[in-house]
Design an enzyme around this catalytic site. Structure first.
Site, PDB file in Angstrom:
ATOM      1  N   GLU A  51       0.932  -1.146   0.175  1.00 15.74           N
ATOM      2  CA  GLU A  51      -0.073  -0.033  -0.124  1.00 15.74           C
ATOM      3  C   GLU A  51       0.829   1.118   0.005  1.00 15.74           C
ATOM      4  O   GLU A  51       1.720   1.332   0.953  1.00 15.74           O
ATOM      5  CB  GLU A  51      -1.008  -0.124   1.359  1.00 15.74           C
ATOM      6  CG  GLU A  51      -1.702   1.201   1.351  1.00 15.74           C
ATOM      7  CD  GLU A  51      -2.549   1.449   2.518  1.00 15.74           C
ATOM      8  OE1 GLU A  51      -3.303   2.566   2.434  1.00 15.74           O
ATOM      9  OE2 GLU A  51      -2.227   0.882   3.547  1.00 15.74           O
ATOM     10  N   ASP A  76       5.113   4.602   3.586  1.00 16.17           N
ATOM     11  CA  ASP A  76       5.055   6.003   3.999  1.00 16.17           C
ATOM     12  C   ASP A  76       6.282   6.585   4.369  1.00 16.17           C
ATOM     13  O   ASP A  76       6.954   5.752   5.043  1.00 16.17           O
ATOM     14  CB  ASP A  76       4.044   6.187   5.171  1.00 16.17           C
ATOM     15  CG  ASP A  76       3.195   7.481   4.770  1.00 16.17           C
ATOM     16  OD1 ASP A  76       4.021   8.468   4.870  1.00 16.17           O
ATOM     17  OD2 ASP A  76       1.826   7.579   4.510  1.00 16.17           O
ATOM     18  N   ASP A 125      -2.846  12.183  -2.389  1.00 12.23           N
ATOM     19  CA  ASP A 125      -2.928  13.435  -2.734  1.00 12.23           C
ATOM     20  C   ASP A 125      -3.024  13.612  -4.318  1.00 12.23           C
ATOM     21  O   ASP A 125      -2.161  13.318  -5.080  1.00 12.23           O
ATOM     22  CB  ASP A 125      -1.707  14.404  -2.385  1.00 12.23           C
ATOM     23  CG  ASP A 125      -1.888  15.718  -2.602  1.00 12.23           C
ATOM     24  OD1 ASP A 125      -2.545  16.154  -3.600  1.00 12.23           O
ATOM     25  OD2 ASP A 125      -1.178  16.492  -1.690  1.00 12.23           O
ATOM     26  N   LYS A 129      -2.715  20.879  -9.414  1.00  7.93           N
ATOM     27  CA  LYS A 129      -2.079  21.827 -10.301  1.00  7.93           C
ATOM     28  C   LYS A 129      -1.144  21.116 -11.351  1.00  7.93           C
ATOM     29  O   LYS A 129      -0.636  20.265 -10.990  1.00  7.93           O
ATOM     30  CB  LYS A 129      -1.108  22.634  -9.448  1.00  7.93           C
ATOM     31  CG  LYS A 129      -2.098  23.524  -8.368  1.00  7.93           C
ATOM     32  CD  LYS A 129      -1.148  24.477  -7.827  1.00  7.93           C
ATOM     33  CE  LYS A 129      -2.130  25.356  -6.851  1.00  7.93           C
ATOM     34  NZ  LYS A 129      -1.171  26.302  -5.892  1.00  7.93           N
ATOM     35  N   ASP A 161     -11.250   9.725  -3.105  1.00  3.99           N
ATOM     36  CA  ASP A 161     -12.564  10.471  -3.023  1.00  3.99           C
ATOM     37  C   ASP A 161     -11.911  11.589  -3.910  1.00  3.99           C
ATOM     38  O   ASP A 161     -13.363  12.504  -4.241  1.00  3.99           O
ATOM     39  CB  ASP A 161     -12.510  11.208  -1.657  1.00  3.99           C
ATOM     40  CG  ASP A 161     -11.222  12.319  -1.374  1.00  3.99           C
ATOM     41  OD1 ASP A 161     -10.139  12.007  -1.461  1.00  3.99           O
ATOM     42  OD2 ASP A 161     -11.487  13.358  -1.025  1.00  3.99           O
TER      43      ASP A 161
END
Length: 225
Positions: A51, A76, A125, A129, A161
């Site tokens: 993940e 992470d 994220d 942009k 999302d």
């Protein structure tokens, strides 16, 4: 979170047997000892699922509970976050869970060719942009890295999302002629999503749902990039 709590968690991570924290120079030099040896780390040859951007490890933990016959690695760069997942896995005695503190951009230096069976990207994220395109976890450069470490029929899952991220990824996959196995732009409204998509909800996902944001999901294969 206060600096004292962060430092405490950093120290605890160093004692957790399920947390791996290689130095960046070690990885870049090609001397990361677990590359190609993850089966040895877990003590079995079960499929490896990773993940990316695992945060507190809620999805990694949830998947490992659903599939005890697979090995799961949450990745992470934020050590204070993955501390929570690592601690929970130890408390649950989940021997099929590990956490790797590293930058996702180094993914092809952390795993050998064909070593990974599945990749999960959960609520990344979206980097909306244009100048941030190179940081999107489903851009073409990242897809090339995933292709390198995935087994021949390995799959990638994107749960987000962000309708922008969903649409961007879907368009890129279609443009590259890649195999889209499943696509759903609102998993809780439209039927058909698999159990691991509906049955695991992170803290932030619950917040998104409370705000009425649809949760999207893509599953695809990278045959060529």
């Amino acid at each position: 979170m206060g600096s004292k709590n962060k430092l405490k968690r950093f120290r605890e991570n160093e004692t957790f047997q399920n947390v791996i924290q290689p130095l960046r120079d070690e990885v870049l030099s090609g001397n990361f000892s677990l590359k190609g040896e993850w089966a040895t780390f877990f003590g079995n040859t079960n499929p490896i699922v990773i993940e990316l951007g695992c945060g507190k490890g809620e999805y990694t933990i949830g998947l490992a509970s659903l599939y005890p016959d697979k090995n799961f690695i949450g990745i992470d760069i934020k050590g204070a976050r993955l501390w929570r997942g690592a601690k929970t896995a130890l408390e649950n005695k989940q021997s099929n869970v590990a956490f790797l503190r590293s930058q996702i951009s180094l993914i092809d230096q952390l795993f050998a060719s064909g070593e990974v069976s599945e990749i999960w990207i959960t609520f990344p994220d979206p980097q909306i942009k244009y100048k941030r395109t190179k940081h999107r976890l489903t851009n073409r450069d990242f897809l090339k890295k995933y292709r390198e470490i995935l087994k021949e029929n390995g799959t990638v899952h994107l749960k987000t999302d962000s309708e922008f991220m969903h649409g961007y990824t879907l368009g890129l996959l279609q443009g590259l002629g890649l195999e889209i196995l499943y696509a759903n732009h609102d998993v809780y409204k439209n039927e058909g999503s698999p159990m691991e998509v509906l049955g695991i909800q992170t803290f932030y996902e619950n917040q998104y749902l409370e705000k009425g944001k649809p949760i999207t999901y893509l599953k695809f294969r990278i045959t060529s990039v």
